[in-house]
Design an enzyme around this catalytic site. Structure first.
Site, PDB file in Angstrom:
ATOM      1  N   LYS A 289      35.651 -17.797  11.907  1.00 36.33           N
ATOM      2  CA  LYS A 289      34.196 -17.655  12.044  1.00 36.33           C
ATOM      3  C   LYS A 289      33.731 -16.561  11.084  1.00 36.33           C
ATOM      4  CE  LYS A 289      34.284 -13.462  14.153  1.00 36.33           C
ATOM      5  NZ  LYS A 289      33.708 -12.231  13.543  1.00 36.33           N
TER       6      LYS A 289
ATOM      7  N   ASP B 178      35.289 -12.046  21.327  1.00 37.40           N
ATOM      8  CA  ASP B 178      34.937 -13.215  20.520  1.00 37.40           C
ATOM      9  C   ASP B 178      35.516 -14.515  21.059  1.00 37.40           C
ATOM     10  OD1 ASP B 178      33.437 -11.783  18.706  1.00 37.40           O
ATOM     11  OD2 ASP B 178      35.036 -11.594  17.221  1.00 37.40           O
TER      12      ASP B 178
END
Length: 268
Positions: free
Chosen positions: A8, A133
């Site tokens: 990401k 995350d």
């Protein structure tokens, strides 16, 4: 069963306050990338883990994939032992969320492999116990995140057809080091509004870590400037670094600019 945990990037990252528990409140946008590891999990006679590709530091008992398995087994004690193989491609400790992705994808993989039929919201609760995350990778779609990163809202952001270049100059920056250089403050611009207009990104889409980290590691600032020089419409550091990324309208043909750098080009 095999899945491909992806990296990401952070589009904007604001550190807004420090919490009583020692964590920081953040506001950011997480966006999935086409750069992937490969993760295989199968039932086995005993639980094992092995890896290829980029070497994985640390002790096996600290591995997030095995921690994900142990979390599930607490609530599902009949789960059989597993054999895990991870081929590591995403650079480690680079602001790309590779370890978090492996953990999140391990949860979704085991949910399917063992027919647990757990909804996404419940998988996200498991993932939150593994790292800030990790919940993002359950749905793995663009999200505005806040809190420690575990509060997520959908955002209609689509980079399809755009190109990304990732450059990691193999500088390790710990999370502790990154936060030490930041003074929490309210963002000047509303992140959601900025994201709605890419013409504003270069001037208003800010990563709060960049100022202090660029002062300490001038090479990273040079890499960012090189991305703009090659035609990126936006360039920034992802997370707490040290990976820099550039977004391009056309295929950039960047190539390896420096020996020892990790360079990746991909199409969204």
């Amino acid at each position: 069963m095999i899945q491909y945990p992806n990296a990401k990037i952070n589009l904007g990252l604001h550190i807004t306050s420090k919490r009583p528990d020692g964590y920081h409140e953040i506001v950011s946008c997480l966006y999935p990338l086409p750069l992937c590891d490969a993760l295989e999990i199968i039932p086995s006679k005993k639980t094992t883990f092995d890896s290829t590709g980029i070497p994985i530091p640390g002790k096996e008992q600290d591995n997030l994939i095995l921690k994900a398995y142990k979390l599930l087994r607490k609530d599902f004690p009949d789960l059989p032992p597993i054999a895990v193989h991870l081929h590591k491609v995403i650079p480690i400790g680079a602001g790309l969320g590779g370890g978090s992705a492996d953990a999140g994808f391990a949860l979704t993989l085991m949910n399917r492999l063992f027919d647990l039929f757990l909804d996404d919201w419940l998988l996200e609760e498991y993932a939150e116990k593994l790292g800030s995350d990790c919940p993002f990778f359950i749905q793995n779609t663009p999200k505005l995140v806040s809190g420690r990163g575990e509060i997520m809202k959908d955002i209609p952001l689509d980079l399809s057809g755009k190109w990304i270049v990732l450059i990691n100059p193999n500088i390790h920056i710990s999370t502790q080091e990154a936060y030490a250089g930041v003074t929490p403050k309210a963002p000047i611009h509303d992140l959601k509004q900025v994201l709605s207009d890419p013409a504003k990104w270069k001037d208003e889409l800010i990563n709060d870590f960049e100022q202090s980290i660029f002062e300490k590691y001038p090479m990273l600032k040079k890499v960012k400037h090189s991305l703009y020089a090659k035609g990126a419409f936006y360039a920034a550091m992802s997370g707490s670094g040290s990976t820099l990324f550039g977004l391009f309208d056309q295929e950039p043909h960047f190539g390896k600019s420096e020996e020892g750098f990790f360079v990746y080009e991909g199409l969204f």
